[in-house]
Design a protein around this motif. Structure first.
Motif, mmCIF file in Angstrom:
data_model
loop_
_atom_site.group_PDB
_atom_site.id
_atom_site.type_symbol
_atom_site.label_atom_id
_atom_site.label_comp_id
_atom_site.label_asym_id
_atom_site.label_seq_id
_atom_site.Cartn_x
_atom_site.Cartn_y
_atom_site.Cartn_z
ATOM 1 N N PRO A 1 0.360 1.458 -8.715
ATOM 2 C CA PRO A 1 1.500 2.322 -8.404
ATOM 3 C C PRO A 1 1.948 3.091 -9.632
ATOM 4 O O PRO A 1 1.939 2.569 -10.742
ATOM 5 N N THR B 1 8.307 5.261 -9.021
ATOM 6 C CA THR B 1 9.351 4.512 -8.337
ATOM 7 C C THR B 1 10.370 5.484 -7.776
ATOM 8 O O THR B 1 10.464 6.636 -8.209
ATOM 9 N N LEU B 2 11.128 5.019 -6.820
ATOM 10 C CA LEU B 2 12.101 5.866 -6.154
ATOM 11 C C LEU B 2 13.325 5.031 -5.831
ATOM 12 O O LEU B 2 13.201 3.906 -5.343
ATOM 13 N N PHE C 1 12.139 1.542 -4.396
ATOM 14 C CA PHE C 1 10.812 1.582 -3.799
ATOM 15 C C PHE C 1 9.771 1.868 -4.875
ATOM 16 O O PHE C 1 10.054 2.550 -5.866
ATOM 17 N N ILE C 2 8.574 1.352 -4.658
ATOM 18 C CA ILE C 2 7.439 1.619 -5.528
ATOM 19 C C ILE C 2 6.359 2.285 -4.686
ATOM 20 O O ILE C 2 6.050 1.822 -3.585
ATOM 21 N N ARG C 3 5.793 3.373 -5.201
ATOM 22 C CA ARG C 3 4.761 4.098 -4.468
ATOM 23 C C ARG C 3 3.431 3.362 -4.594
ATOM 24 O O ARG C 3 2.951 3.088 -5.700
ATOM 25 N N SER D 1 -0.835 7.049 0.866
ATOM 26 C CA SER D 1 0.098 6.307 0.029
ATOM 27 C C SER D 1 1.379 6.019 0.815
ATOM 28 O O SER D 1 1.668 6.663 1.826
ATOM 29 N N TYR E 1 5.608 4.159 0.174
ATOM 30 C CA TYR E 1 6.594 3.529 -0.694
ATOM 31 C C TYR E 1 7.021 2.212 -0.067
ATOM 32 O O TYR E 1 7.476 2.186 1.081
ATOM 33 N N LYS F 1 10.750 -2.636 -3.471
ATOM 34 C CA LYS F 1 10.484 -3.477 -4.636
ATOM 35 C C LYS F 1 10.963 -4.900 -4.399
ATOM 36 O O LYS F 1 10.388 -5.859 -4.921
ATOM 37 N N ASP G 1 5.651 7.944 3.048
ATOM 38 C CA ASP G 1 5.338 9.037 2.117
ATOM 39 C C ASP G 1 4.581 10.111 2.889
ATOM 40 O O ASP G 1 3.365 10.066 3.026
ATOM 41 N N PRO H 1 9.343 11.804 -5.696
ATOM 42 C CA PRO H 1 9.562 10.592 -6.486
ATOM 43 C C PRO H 1 10.499 10.840 -7.656
ATOM 44 O O PRO H 1 10.502 11.911 -8.268
#
Length: 300
Positions: free
Chosen positions: A42, A45-46, A58-60, A90, A92, A95, A275, A281
């Motif tokens: 990844p 992050t968002l 969130f992590i992509r 992809s 998200y 986390k 996504d 992002p």
């Protein structure tokens, strides 16, 4: 070698017995030999505001391939055949598990048995989760979903092929997960254990996590592309193990299930932000910065 089914795992396995009697629906598959597990990591992050003063991290997760399931000599019967899965888009992924503060911020109420703002929300059914996702999407203008079972295992394995992402040593589970041996009979604040190699906390233990798929046993033969499970069933998939369970239930390939309207204090959720090209992002951020948004204090 089969794991012992205790706590939440034993109760939920009754639903799997019922689900096994239903006809299977083939997944979209492609032929080909199993290839290497994806080495992608990844890269973004968002942080998404979901209510006044409440956000989600969130992590992509990039598209890629991985080996799903277990080899027969390690597996429960529903973890075979081991097969190659391709994730073509992809996504998200949260986390952390959804917290009670986040759930209450969207729904206006807290169904959990064990109360605490930064504890994972629990005592929620799969159907309850759909209501949460609908309200969250309406409030933010973004699309959210439960992860598919394949998305969940892909993110959990994080490029590994061992039984746990930390290796093969079952005794090390308590260093990475809240389970029956170390939880004190309750869930714990999210992020209290080290993350997996891709940055996700509590993929093992704390609470079981609902997936979008209907449960089917065994997996269909052949490799698969973006599998979403059968079209119908009696139970929905849960993954990851919980605070009342044995270490074997936390293995990356371990599968469980429960009726979609059932609830218990060991089952919660982690969610996907779809996504679809409309997501911009945020700049990569450190866990401590994201934790401030959630009021969470993760390990390290």
């Amino acid at each position: 070698m089969p794991a012992n089914h205790t706590g939440f795992a034993r109760v939920a396995r009754a639903w799997q017995t019922l689900a096994r009697s239903l006809p299977l629906v083939a997944l979209a598959c492609t032929a080909g030999a199993a290839g290497p597990v994806a080495s992608n990591r990844p890269s973004a992050t968002l942080v998404v505001a979901i209510a006044p003063g409440v956000a989600m991290d969130f992590i992509r997760v990039p598209a890629g391939m991985f080996l799903m399931g277990s080899e027969p000599y390690f597996a429960e019967g529903d973890e075979i055949p081991r097969h190659q899965v391709t994730i073509t888009h992809s996504f998200y992924l949260g986390k952390y598990e959804v917290t009670q503060r986040q759930w209450s911020g969207v729904m206006g109420s807290n169904p959990s048995v064990h109360r605490g703002d930064n504890l994972p929300v629990e005592n929620v059914s799969w159907t309850d989760c759909q209501a949460f996702l609908a309200k969250l999407s309406a409030a933010t203008g973004r699309r959210f979903a439960l992860p598919t079972e394949a998305q969940w295992e892909y993110a959990c394995r994080a490029g590994t092929t061992t039984r746990w992402y930390f290796g093969e040593d079952e005794a090390a589970t308590t260093a990475h997960a809240w389970i029956g041996a170390n939880s004190g009979g309750r869930p714990h604040v999210v992020g209290g254990k080290p993350p997996n190699p891709w940055g996700f906390h509590d993929m093992y233990g704390n609470v079981w996590e609902w997936c979008s798929d209907w449960y089917a046993n065994p997996y269909p033969n052949g490799d698969a592309v973006d599998p979403t499970g059968p079209a119908a069933g009696a139970a929905r998939v849960t993954r990851g193990g919980a605070w009342g369970d044995d270490p074997g239930t936390t293995r990356s390939a371990y599968r469980n299930s429960m009726g979609p309207n059932r609830r218990n204090d060991g089952t919660g959720l982690r969610i996907v932000l779809v996504d679809d090209g409309a997501v911009s992002p945020a700049s990569p951020t450190h866990g401590s910065t994201n934790a401030m948004q959630n009021g969470v204090h993760p390990h390290g």
